[in-house]
Write a protein that holds these residues in place. Structure first.
Motif, PDB file in Angstrom:
ATOM      1  N   MET A  33       3.660  -6.095  -0.148  1.00 16.75           N
ATOM      2  CA  MET A  33       4.043  -4.784  -0.688  1.00 16.75           C
ATOM      3  C   MET A  33       3.424  -4.581  -2.074  1.00 16.75           C
ATOM      4  O   MET A  33       2.895  -3.518  -2.380  1.00 16.75           O
ATOM      5  N   ILE A  34       3.509  -5.611  -2.901  1.00 20.08           N
ATOM      6  CA  ILE A  34       2.922  -5.538  -4.244  1.00 20.08           C
ATOM      7  C   ILE A  34       1.425  -5.306  -4.138  1.00 20.08           C
ATOM      8  O   ILE A  34       0.872  -4.407  -4.795  1.00 20.08           O
ATOM      9  N   LEU A  35       0.756  -6.098  -3.313  1.00 14.57           N
ATOM     10  CA  LEU A  35      -0.695  -5.964  -3.160  1.00 14.57           C
ATOM     11  C   LEU A  35      -1.085  -4.584  -2.644  1.00 14.57           C
ATOM     12  O   LEU A  35      -2.047  -3.986  -3.117  1.00 14.57           O
ATOM     13  N   SER A  36      -0.324  -4.075  -1.695  1.00 10.21           N
ATOM     14  CA  SER A  36      -0.607  -2.753  -1.154  1.00 10.21           C
ATOM     15  C   SER A  36      -0.506  -1.684  -2.240  1.00 10.21           C
ATOM     16  O   SER A  36      -1.385  -0.831  -2.369  1.00 10.21           O
ATOM     17  N   HIS A  37       0.553  -1.732  -3.022  1.00  6.70           N
ATOM     18  CA  HIS A  37       0.718  -0.725  -4.076  1.00  6.70           C
ATOM     19  C   HIS A  37      -0.365  -0.847  -5.143  1.00  6.70           C
ATOM     20  O   HIS A  37      -0.896   0.170  -5.601  1.00  6.70           O
ATOM     21  N   LEU A  38      -0.695  -2.065  -5.531  1.00  3.95           N
ATOM     22  CA  LEU A  38      -1.746  -2.230  -6.544  1.00  3.95           C
ATOM     23  C   LEU A  38      -3.112  -1.849  -5.993  1.00  3.95           C
ATOM     24  O   LEU A  38      -3.926  -1.260  -6.697  1.00  3.95           O
ATOM     25  N   TYR A  39      -3.358  -2.148  -4.716  1.00  5.13           N
ATOM     26  CA  TYR A  39      -4.650  -1.840  -4.132  1.00  5.13           C
ATOM     27  C   TYR A  39      -4.853  -0.332  -4.009  1.00  5.13           C
ATOM     28  O   TYR A  39      -5.925   0.191  -4.317  1.00  5.13           O
ATOM     29  N   TYR A  40      -3.837   0.381  -3.549  1.00  2.75           N
ATOM     30  CA  TYR A  40      -3.989   1.815  -3.307  1.00  2.75           C
ATOM     31  C   TYR A  40      -3.682   2.678  -4.527  1.00  2.75           C
ATOM     32  O   TYR A  40      -3.838   3.886  -4.476  1.00  2.75           O
ATOM     33  N   SER A  41      -3.264   2.051  -5.619  1.00  2.00           N
ATOM     34  CA  SER A  41      -3.032   2.799  -6.854  1.00  2.00           C
ATOM     35  C   SER A  41      -4.370   3.028  -7.558  1.00  2.00           C
ATOM     36  O   SER A  41      -5.230   2.151  -7.589  1.00  2.00           O
TER      37      SER A  41
END
Length: 118
Positions: A33-41
């Motif tokens: 979840m963290i990686l997804s948010h940082l990646y797509y931010s």
């Protein structure tokens, strides 16, 4: 771009250990979840933003997962010398290199929907 390794029959055990180690660095209830948010931010994110975006995670657990990702050099934590303190998280180049993995996982998850679970 990362080199694509091959695993012939003489080193398959080593390849399995290597893949297991890689998965261990990103496994955990909240890391994807963290990686997804940082990646797509489009920009670095603050702890409070991540906490708000990831439903159900406690601040303590979020901090633990962020520290683990930082130890693995997948994310970087930047502290700005202002009052009150400002801390931002962003992906490192190594973290950005996870893009094909994230895309492949999404594709695989979609493909799994087609097959009923036993």
């Amino acid at each position: 771009m990362l080199d694509v390794p091959t695993c012939d029959s003489t080193i398959r055990g080593h390849c399995g250990v290597t893949m297991q180690s890689a998965i261990r660095s990103i496994e955990g209830r909240w890391k994807m979840m963290i990686l997804s948010h940082l990646y797509y931010s489009a920009r670095p994110m603050r702890l409070s933003e991540l906490k708000r975006e990831i439903a159900g995670v406690s601040q303590k657990m979020l901090i633990q997962q962020l520290r683990s990702l930082e130890d693995e050099q997948i994310i970087v934590r930047t502290v700005y010398p202002v009052v009150p303190p400002k801390v931002e998280y962003t992906l490192t180049d190594l973290g950005r290199a996870l893009e094909p993995v994230l895309v492949a996982l999404l594709s695989w998850a979609d493909a799994r929907k087609e097959f009923p679970r036993l």
